[in-house]
Design a protein around this motif. Structure first.
Motif, PDB file in Angstrom:
ATOM      1  N   SER A 166       1.889  -9.852   6.008  1.00  0.00           N
ATOM      2  CA  SER A 166       1.588 -11.230   5.612  1.00  0.00           C
ATOM      3  C   SER A 166       0.690 -11.267   4.387  1.00  0.00           C
ATOM      4  CB  SER A 166       0.904 -11.973   6.770  1.00  0.00           C
ATOM      5  OG  SER A 166       1.753 -12.037   7.892  1.00  0.00           O
ATOM      6  N   ILE A 167       0.917 -12.265   3.565  1.00  0.00           N
ATOM      7  CA  ILE A 167       0.075 -12.513   2.393  1.00  0.00           C
ATOM      8  C   ILE A 167      -1.015 -13.493   2.809  1.00  0.00           C
ATOM      9  CG2 ILE A 167      -0.002 -13.503   0.076  1.00  0.00           C
ATOM     10  CD1 ILE A 167       2.884 -12.590  -0.297  1.00  0.00           C
ATOM     11  N   ASP A 168      -2.265 -13.085   2.647  1.00  0.00           N
ATOM     12  CA  ASP A 168      -3.370 -13.933   3.082  1.00  0.00           C
ATOM     13  C   ASP A 168      -4.322 -14.283   1.944  1.00  0.00           C
ATOM     14  OD1 ASP A 168      -4.432 -11.478   2.616  1.00  0.00           O
ATOM     15  OD2 ASP A 168      -5.411 -11.250   4.574  1.00  0.00           O
ATOM     16  N   ARG A 169      -3.885 -14.069   0.708  1.00  0.00           N
ATOM     17  CA  ARG A 169      -4.735 -14.376  -0.444  1.00  0.00           C
ATOM     18  C   ARG A 169      -3.862 -14.847  -1.601  1.00  0.00           C
ATOM     19  NH1 ARG A 169      -6.639  -8.253  -0.805  1.00  0.00           N
ATOM     20  NH2 ARG A 169      -6.199  -8.505   1.411  1.00  0.00           N
ATOM     21  N   ASP A 170      -4.491 -15.408  -2.607  1.00  0.00           N
ATOM     22  CA  ASP A 170      -3.741 -15.963  -3.737  1.00  0.00           C
ATOM     23  C   ASP A 170      -3.203 -14.889  -4.668  1.00  0.00           C
ATOM     24  OD1 ASP A 170      -4.135 -18.601  -2.922  1.00  0.00           O
ATOM     25  OD2 ASP A 170      -6.095 -18.687  -3.877  1.00  0.00           O
ATOM     26  N   ARG A 171      -3.847 -13.748  -4.698  1.00  0.00           N
ATOM     27  CA  ARG A 171      -3.397 -12.644  -5.547  1.00  0.00           C
ATOM     28  C   ARG A 171      -3.336 -11.376  -4.710  1.00  0.00           C
ATOM     29  NH1 ARG A 171      -7.230 -15.493  -8.345  1.00  0.00           N
ATOM     30  NH2 ARG A 171      -6.517 -16.578 -10.224  1.00  0.00           N
ATOM     31  N   ILE A 172      -2.209 -10.711  -4.727  1.00  0.00           N
ATOM     32  CA  ILE A 172      -2.036  -9.472  -3.968  1.00  0.00           C
ATOM     33  C   ILE A 172      -1.381  -8.453  -4.877  1.00  0.00           C
ATOM     34  CG2 ILE A 172       0.116 -10.361  -2.989  1.00  0.00           C
ATOM     35  CD1 ILE A 172      -0.384  -8.569  -0.560  1.00  0.00           C
ATOM     36  N   THR A 173      -1.959  -7.258  -4.951  1.00  0.00           N
ATOM     37  CA  THR A 173      -1.451  -6.215  -5.828  1.00  0.00           C
ATOM     38  C   THR A 173      -0.582  -5.238  -5.044  1.00  0.00           C
ATOM     39  OG1 THR A 173      -3.277  -4.658  -5.498  1.00  0.00           O
ATOM     40  CG2 THR A 173      -3.585  -6.409  -7.160  1.00  0.00           C
ATOM     41  N   ILE A 174       0.102  -4.375  -5.781  1.00  0.00           N
ATOM     42  CA  ILE A 174       0.937  -3.366  -5.139  1.00  0.00           C
ATOM     43  C   ILE A 174       0.081  -2.412  -4.314  1.00  0.00           C
ATOM     44  CG2 ILE A 174       0.872  -1.835  -7.170  1.00  0.00           C
ATOM     45  CD1 ILE A 174       3.771  -1.051  -6.473  1.00  0.00           C
ATOM     46  N   PHE A 175      -1.174  -2.197  -4.736  1.00  0.00           N
ATOM     47  CA  PHE A 175      -2.059  -1.329  -3.968  1.00  0.00           C
ATOM     48  C   PHE A 175      -2.521  -1.999  -2.676  1.00  0.00           C
ATOM     49  CE2 PHE A 175      -2.706   0.450  -8.287  1.00  0.00           C
ATOM     50  CZ  PHE A 175      -2.194   1.709  -8.027  1.00  0.00           C
ATOM     51  N   ASP A 176      -2.662  -3.323  -2.696  1.00  0.00           N
ATOM     52  CA  ASP A 176      -2.978  -4.045  -1.457  1.00  0.00           C
ATOM     53  C   ASP A 176      -1.865  -3.827  -0.432  1.00  0.00           C
ATOM     54  OD1 ASP A 176      -5.389  -5.138  -2.392  1.00  0.00           O
ATOM     55  OD2 ASP A 176      -4.325  -6.783  -3.376  1.00  0.00           O
ATOM     56  N   ALA A 177      -0.613  -3.963  -0.884  1.00  0.00           N
ATOM     57  CA  ALA A 177       0.525  -3.811   0.030  1.00  0.00           C
ATOM     58  C   ALA A 177       0.627  -2.383   0.557  1.00  0.00           C
ATOM     59  CB  ALA A 177       1.816  -4.210  -0.681  1.00  0.00           C
ATOM     60  N   LEU A 178       0.454  -1.400  -0.320  1.00  0.00           N
ATOM     61  CA  LEU A 178       0.535  -0.010   0.116  1.00  0.00           C
ATOM     62  C   LEU A 178      -0.622   0.343   1.047  1.00  0.00           C
ATOM     63  CD1 LEU A 178       1.631   1.714  -3.220  1.00  0.00           C
ATOM     64  CD2 LEU A 178       3.042   1.238  -1.206  1.00  0.00           C
ATOM     65  N   SER A 179      -1.777  -0.267   0.818  1.00  0.00           N
ATOM     66  CA  SER A 179      -2.911  -0.034   1.720  1.00  0.00           C
ATOM     67  C   SER A 179      -2.626  -0.585   3.106  1.00  0.00           C
ATOM     68  CB  SER A 179      -4.174  -0.674   1.149  1.00  0.00           C
ATOM     69  OG  SER A 179      -4.544  -0.072  -0.081  1.00  0.00           O
ATOM     70  N   MET A 180      -2.033  -1.783   3.177  1.00  0.00           N
ATOM     71  CA  MET A 180      -1.680  -2.354   4.471  1.00  0.00           C
ATOM     72  C   MET A 180      -0.655  -1.486   5.200  1.00  0.00           C
ATOM     73  SD  MET A 180      -1.614  -6.506   3.839  1.00  0.00           S
ATOM     74  CE  MET A 180      -0.597  -6.492   2.361  1.00  0.00           C
ATOM     75  N   ALA A 181       0.182  -0.790   4.420  1.00  0.00           N
ATOM     76  CA  ALA A 181       1.193   0.090   5.009  1.00  0.00           C
ATOM     77  C   ALA A 181       0.636   1.489   5.275  1.00  0.00           C
ATOM     78  CB  ALA A 181       2.410   0.176   4.097  1.00  0.00           C
ATOM     79  N   GLY A 182      -0.669   1.664   5.170  1.00  0.00           N
ATOM     80  CA  GLY A 182      -1.273   2.948   5.504  1.00  0.00           C
ATOM     81  C   GLY A 182      -1.166   4.005   4.428  1.00  0.00           C
ATOM     82  N   ASP A 183      -0.862   3.596   3.174  1.00  0.00           N
ATOM     83  CA  ASP A 183      -0.732   4.506   2.035  1.00  0.00           C
ATOM     84  C   ASP A 183       0.554   5.330   2.148  1.00  0.00           C
ATOM     85  OD1 ASP A 183      -1.286   5.664  -0.361  1.00  0.00           O
ATOM     86  OD2 ASP A 183      -2.962   6.888   0.318  1.00  0.00           O
ATOM     87  N   LEU A 184       0.905   6.004   1.057  1.00  0.00           N
ATOM     88  CA  LEU A 184       2.080   6.862   1.047  1.00  0.00           C
ATOM     89  C   LEU A 184       1.824   8.109   1.887  1.00  0.00           C
ATOM     90  CD1 LEU A 184       2.373   5.090  -1.599  1.00  0.00           C
ATOM     91  CD2 LEU A 184       3.695   6.982  -2.530  1.00  0.00           C
ATOM     92  N   THR A 185       2.887   8.645   2.464  1.00  0.00           N
ATOM     93  CA  THR A 185       2.775   9.939   3.122  1.00  0.00           C
ATOM     94  C   THR A 185       2.721  11.016   2.046  1.00  0.00           C
ATOM     95  OG1 THR A 185       5.158  10.379   3.224  1.00  0.00           O
ATOM     96  CG2 THR A 185       4.194   9.028   4.989  1.00  0.00           C
ATOM     97  N   ILE A 186       2.465  12.233   2.464  1.00  0.00           N
ATOM     98  CA  ILE A 186       2.411  13.347   1.518  1.00  0.00           C
ATOM     99  C   ILE A 186       3.770  13.580   0.879  1.00  0.00           C
ATOM    100  CG2 ILE A 186       2.995  15.154   3.170  1.00  0.00           C
ATOM    101  CD1 ILE A 186       0.265  15.328   0.440  1.00  0.00           C
ATOM    102  N   TYR A 187       4.830  13.049   1.520  1.00  0.00           N
ATOM    103  CA  TYR A 187       6.186  13.248   1.016  1.00  0.00           C
ATOM    104  C   TYR A 187       6.643  12.121   0.088  1.00  0.00           C
ATOM    105  CZ  TYR A 187       6.197  16.421   5.018  1.00  0.00           C
ATOM    106  OH  TYR A 187       5.885  17.402   5.915  1.00  0.00           O
TER     107      TYR A 187
END
Length: 271
Positions: A166-187
């Motif tokens: 969910s978007i809960d702010r007026d501005r959301i970056t690609i890093f915000d989304a990846l952080s919510m997804a727990g960051d990239l795996t090592i792969y």
């Protein structure tokens, strides 16, 4: 050649192979590899706020000193029993009903009627509704609050927690989304992160290189919009693990083969 010499050579060879493999993986992992220590980037991305689109659902709350006037412009709070679809006067949970922006970009607001909100930011929409309430002599001191209800971005691929967020702010970056997804795996392939976005009825595809700060900050998808789709491609190591006979330099089957070979050679030497 003695047994010790043979094992020394084998150990050195295996060590070199492991070092080469680890170096190849290590170069793919860090973000912002083009940033030097104590350096300052000249690129400052211009903030891009979320703007309403058709099918967006929002809640609008109007506050005033007069409670009776407030009731005219606020939708009711519906309470439901947990696990039930039937509205109830009392229940275990409750939620605000909201407005869904129609295909023309409008909502049907109490008393004011049709209001066009598509293309407006949350702040602009709240200011516009407040202005309409005051100019029509409906409320003298309104405070209008708007919240997102169904605005989301989706993150799939090589991340630790893929899903829709969910978007809960007026501005959301690609890093915000990846952080919510727990960051990239090592792969996860950091050089080629794909973002799909609908623009004027067409799907556009953008590629982002997370290892380059300049590339990320200058990308048109650094700031995300609702319904954006992010896909993190797997690197070769993960891709080979998914094949039946994946036997690349970085695959697990390769290392199993190497270990098996060393064991066999060791047995032969001792025998």
């Amino acid at each position: 050649m003695t047994h010790r010499s043979i094992f020394t050579i084998l150990a050195a060879a295996l060590s070199d192979i492991i070092m080469l493999g680890s170096c190849a993986v290590a170069k793919q992992v860090p973000y912002f590899q083009d940033i030097l220590s104590d350096s300052t980037l000249a690129i400052i991305p211009e903030p891009v706020p979320i703007r309403f689109e058709p099918e967006d659902k929002i809640s609008i709350l109007v506050n005033s000193r007069d409670p009776q006037l407030m009731m005219l412009f606020n939708l009711p709070v519906i309470q439901r029993y947990i696990g039930s679809d039937n509205p109830s006067l009392s229940g275990s949970n409750s939620y605000l009903t909201g407005y869904t922006i129609d295909g023309d970009g409008n909502i049907d607001f109490p008393v004011l009627g049709k209001i066009h909100l598509a293309g407006k930011t949350r702040e602009e929409a709240a200011s516009y509704i407040k202005e309409q309430l005051v100019s029509n002599n409906l409320i003298k001191d309104p405070v209008v609050t708007i919240e997102y209800m169904n605005l989301t971005v989706s993150v799939l691929g090589e991340v630790n927690k893929p899903g829709r967020y969910s978007i809960d702010r007026d501005r959301i970056t690609i890093f915000d989304a990846l952080s919510m997804a727990g960051d990239l795996t090592i792969y996860g392939l950091r050089e080629h992160v794909t973002v799909m976005r609908e623009v004027d009825g067409e799907q556009k595809i953008y590629e982002v290189n997370l290892t380059s700060a300049e590339n990320v900050l200058s990308s048109p998808v650094f700031y995300l919009q609702q319904n954006d789709f992010i896909y993190v491609e797997p690197n070769k190591m993960r891709a080979n693990q998914a094949t039946v006979n994946g036997n690349s330099f970085l695959s697990s089957s390769f290392w199993v083969s190497v270990a098996s070979l060393l064991v066999s050679l060791g047995v032969l030497v001792f025998n």
